[in-house]
Design a protein around this motif. Structure first.
Motif, PDB file in Angstrom:
ATOM      1  N   VAL A  32       1.177   1.972   1.432  1.00  7.43           N
ATOM      2  CA  VAL A  32       1.885   0.733   1.120  1.00  7.43           C
ATOM      3  C   VAL A  32       3.360   0.898   1.441  1.00  7.43           C
ATOM      4  O   VAL A  32       3.955   1.922   1.113  1.00  7.43           O
ATOM      5  CB  VAL A  32       1.780   0.389  -0.387  1.00  7.43           C
ATOM      6  CG1 VAL A  32       2.511  -0.897  -0.708  1.00  7.43           C
ATOM      7  CG2 VAL A  32       0.338   0.299  -0.833  1.00  7.43           C
ATOM      8  N   VAL A  33       3.931  -0.111   2.094  1.00  8.25           N
ATOM      9  CA  VAL A  33       5.387  -0.163   2.232  1.00  8.25           C
ATOM     10  C   VAL A  33       5.892  -1.192   1.227  1.00  8.25           C
ATOM     11  O   VAL A  33       5.456  -2.340   1.232  1.00  8.25           O
ATOM     12  CB  VAL A  33       5.825  -0.544   3.662  1.00  8.25           C
ATOM     13  CG1 VAL A  33       7.350  -0.646   3.742  1.00  8.25           C
ATOM     14  CG2 VAL A  33       5.312   0.474   4.680  1.00  8.25           C
ATOM     15  N   LEU A  34       6.782  -0.769   0.350  1.00  7.85           N
ATOM     16  CA  LEU A  34       7.348  -1.655  -0.669  1.00  7.85           C
ATOM     17  C   LEU A  34       8.777  -1.997  -0.282  1.00  7.85           C
ATOM     18  O   LEU A  34       9.661  -1.135  -0.301  1.00  7.85           O
ATOM     19  CB  LEU A  34       7.309  -0.978  -2.050  1.00  7.85           C
ATOM     20  CG  LEU A  34       7.954  -1.727  -3.213  1.00  7.85           C
ATOM     21  CD1 LEU A  34       7.346  -3.118  -3.403  1.00  7.85           C
ATOM     22  CD2 LEU A  34       7.844  -0.920  -4.503  1.00  7.85           C
ATOM     23  N   SER A  35       8.991  -3.246   0.090  1.00  9.52           N
ATOM     24  CA  SER A  35      10.321  -3.642   0.555  1.00  9.52           C
ATOM     25  C   SER A  35      11.152  -4.213  -0.584  1.00  9.52           C
ATOM     26  O   SER A  35      10.641  -4.862  -1.491  1.00  9.52           O
ATOM     27  CB  SER A  35      10.199  -4.676   1.671  1.00  9.52           C
ATOM     28  OG  SER A  35       9.554  -5.837   1.202  1.00  9.52           O
ATOM     29  N   PRO A  81       6.060  -7.101  -8.862  1.00  9.11           N
ATOM     30  CA  PRO A  81       4.752  -6.672  -8.345  1.00  9.11           C
ATOM     31  C   PRO A  81       3.905  -5.992  -9.418  1.00  9.11           C
ATOM     32  O   PRO A  81       4.433  -5.428 -10.373  1.00  9.11           O
ATOM     33  CB  PRO A  81       5.103  -5.701  -7.216  1.00  9.11           C
ATOM     34  CG  PRO A  81       6.555  -5.462  -7.284  1.00  9.11           C
ATOM     35  CD  PRO A  81       7.181  -6.471  -8.170  1.00  9.11           C
ATOM     36  N   ASN A  82       2.602  -6.079  -9.239  1.00  9.19           N
ATOM     37  CA  ASN A  82       1.664  -5.480 -10.179  1.00  9.19           C
ATOM     38  C   ASN A  82       1.481  -4.010  -9.839  1.00  9.19           C
ATOM     39  O   ASN A  82       1.078  -3.659  -8.736  1.00  9.19           O
ATOM     40  CB  ASN A  82       0.317  -6.207 -10.097  1.00  9.19           C
ATOM     41  CG  ASN A  82      -0.587  -5.863 -11.257  1.00  9.19           C
ATOM     42  OD1 ASN A  82      -0.492  -4.767 -11.819  1.00  9.19           O
ATOM     43  ND2 ASN A  82      -1.452  -6.775 -11.614  1.00  9.19           N
ATOM     44  N   ARG A  83       1.756  -3.168 -10.813  1.00  9.85           N
ATOM     45  CA  ARG A  83       1.682  -1.721 -10.571  1.00  9.85           C
ATOM     46  C   ARG A  83       0.267  -1.257 -10.214  1.00  9.85           C
ATOM     47  O   ARG A  83       0.106  -0.204  -9.596  1.00  9.85           O
ATOM     48  CB  ARG A  83       2.200  -0.957 -11.782  1.00  9.85           C
ATOM     49  CG  ARG A  83       3.615  -0.423 -11.531  1.00  9.85           C
ATOM     50  CD  ARG A  83       4.014   0.538 -12.590  1.00  9.85           C
ATOM     51  NE  ARG A  83       4.286  -0.178 -13.828  1.00  9.85           N
ATOM     52  CZ  ARG A  83       5.318   0.087 -14.620  1.00  9.85           C
ATOM     53  NH1 ARG A  83       6.148   1.050 -14.300  1.00  9.85           N
ATOM     54  NH2 ARG A  83       5.514  -0.571 -15.732  1.00  9.85           N
ATOM     55  N   PHE A 110      10.211   2.403 -11.287  1.00  9.65           N
ATOM     56  CA  PHE A 110       9.143   1.436 -11.555  1.00  9.65           C
ATOM     57  C   PHE A 110       7.799   1.941 -11.003  1.00  9.65           C
ATOM     58  O   PHE A 110       6.751   1.748 -11.608  1.00  9.65           O
ATOM     59  CB  PHE A 110       9.515   0.093 -10.912  1.00  9.65           C
ATOM     60  CG  PHE A 110       8.422  -0.923 -10.912  1.00  9.65           C
ATOM     61  CD1 PHE A 110       8.125  -1.646 -12.054  1.00  9.65           C
ATOM     62  CD2 PHE A 110       7.683  -1.169  -9.762  1.00  9.65           C
ATOM     63  CE1 PHE A 110       7.110  -2.593 -12.051  1.00  9.65           C
ATOM     64  CE2 PHE A 110       6.666  -2.112  -9.755  1.00  9.65           C
ATOM     65  CZ  PHE A 110       6.384  -2.825 -10.903  1.00  9.65           C
ATOM     66  N   CYS A 111       7.858   2.613  -9.862  1.00  9.25           N
ATOM     67  CA  CYS A 111       6.635   3.099  -9.200  1.00  9.25           C
ATOM     68  C   CYS A 111       6.132   4.412  -9.781  1.00  9.25           C
ATOM     69  O   CYS A 111       4.930   4.663  -9.816  1.00  9.25           O
ATOM     70  CB  CYS A 111       6.907   3.351  -7.716  1.00  9.25           C
ATOM     71  SG  CYS A 111       7.206   1.878  -6.758  1.00  9.25           S
ATOM     72  N   LEU A 112       7.056   5.247 -10.229  1.00  7.20           N
ATOM     73  CA  LEU A 112       6.794   6.676 -10.410  1.00  7.20           C
ATOM     74  C   LEU A 112       5.515   7.038 -11.163  1.00  7.20           C
ATOM     75  O   LEU A 112       4.727   7.836 -10.684  1.00  7.20           O
ATOM     76  CB  LEU A 112       7.996   7.367 -11.064  1.00  7.20           C
ATOM     77  CG  LEU A 112       8.978   7.990 -10.066  1.00  7.20           C
ATOM     78  CD1 LEU A 112      10.131   8.664 -10.804  1.00  7.20           C
ATOM     79  CD2 LEU A 112       8.286   8.989  -9.130  1.00  7.20           C
ATOM     80  N   ASP A 113       5.307   6.450 -12.329  1.00  8.44           N
ATOM     81  CA  ASP A 113       4.156   6.877 -13.132  1.00  8.44           C
ATOM     82  C   ASP A 113       2.825   6.328 -12.615  1.00  8.44           C
ATOM     83  O   ASP A 113       1.774   6.762 -13.061  1.00  8.44           O
ATOM     84  CB  ASP A 113       4.361   6.547 -14.613  1.00  8.44           C
ATOM     85  CG  ASP A 113       4.729   5.090 -14.843  1.00  8.44           C
ATOM     86  OD1 ASP A 113       4.931   4.373 -13.844  1.00  8.44           O
ATOM     87  OD2 ASP A 113       4.804   4.676 -16.005  1.00  8.44           O
ATOM     88  N   ALA A 114       2.868   5.365 -11.700  1.00  6.22           N
ATOM     89  CA  ALA A 114       1.626   4.754 -11.203  1.00  6.22           C
ATOM     90  C   ALA A 114       1.114   5.386  -9.914  1.00  6.22           C
ATOM     91  O   ALA A 114      -0.082   5.555  -9.729  1.00  6.22           O
ATOM     92  CB  ALA A 114       1.836   3.265 -10.988  1.00  6.22           C
TER      93      ALA A 114
END
Ligand code: 5GP
Length: 164
Positions: A32-35, A81-83, A110-114
């Motif tokens: 996934v690319v998260l912009s 966005p939904n984690r 925000f991303c780290l733990d998911a």
């Protein structure tokens, strides 16, 4: 320094391709690319094509501005966005510039733990950035003029009748 770094659309095309090459050479293959909108959208589109990644997500981040004031911290704007979409995925965060790095840190945290793994790619990184991105095209401490934001928004033209 007070100088300006001017990026043209043409040079941006070179930058995004070279950035993608560095990511590929490093063996990182994002799912996934998260912009980070809005500037990161241009970067994410180019990287996703070059890396053959068909999955792009977007997060809107702005420094909150009150009545003539800018607060210390950036905020994520709705819709967040939904984690679940990032669970166990290899994520590549894409943005135009890491300046203070606060925006990138917010999204990265925000991303780290998911996620399975998260790395960041930016066209520019400034020396003060508190996030050190894995992939950087160019380092500068100058103010950068991006081709998409160097001009003011267009305004509706008044309909002039040009008949003789
Ligand atoms: P941060 O300070 O959180 O790393 O950067 C937040 C945002 O400020 C960036 O995504 C970008 O939109 C804007 N920004 C920071 N430095 C510059 C710059 O040198 N030029 C432009 N055009 N925007 C910048």
């Amino acid at each position: 320094s007070g100088g300006r770094e001017r990026l043209s659309y043409e040079r941006f095309g070179v930058a995004v391709r070279e950035l993608a090459q560095a990511i590929a050479d490093d063996g990182y293959r994002p799912d996934v690319v998260l912009s980070i909108a809005r500037g990161g959208v241009f970067v994410a589109g180019g990287l996703a094509y070059a890396l053959d990644c068909k999955n792009i997500h977007l997060v809107n981040v702005e420094f909150y501005t009150g009545v003539g004031t800018t607060l210390e911290m950036p905020v994520m704007l709705a819709p967040v966005p939904n984690r679940i979409d990032f669970t166990d995925k290899k994520v590549l965060i894409a943005d135009d510039v890491a300046d203070t790095g606060k925006t990138l840190k917010l999204v990265r945290d925000f991303c780290l733990d998911a996620v399975a793994e998260v790395r960041s790619a930016v066209v520019y990184e400034k020396s003060q950035s508190l996030v050190k991105c894995e992939y950087v095209w160019k380092r500068t401490d100058e103010w950068i003029e991006f081709p998409w934001s160097v001009q003011p928004p267009v305004v509706k033209r008044t309909g002039q009748v040009l008949d003789a």
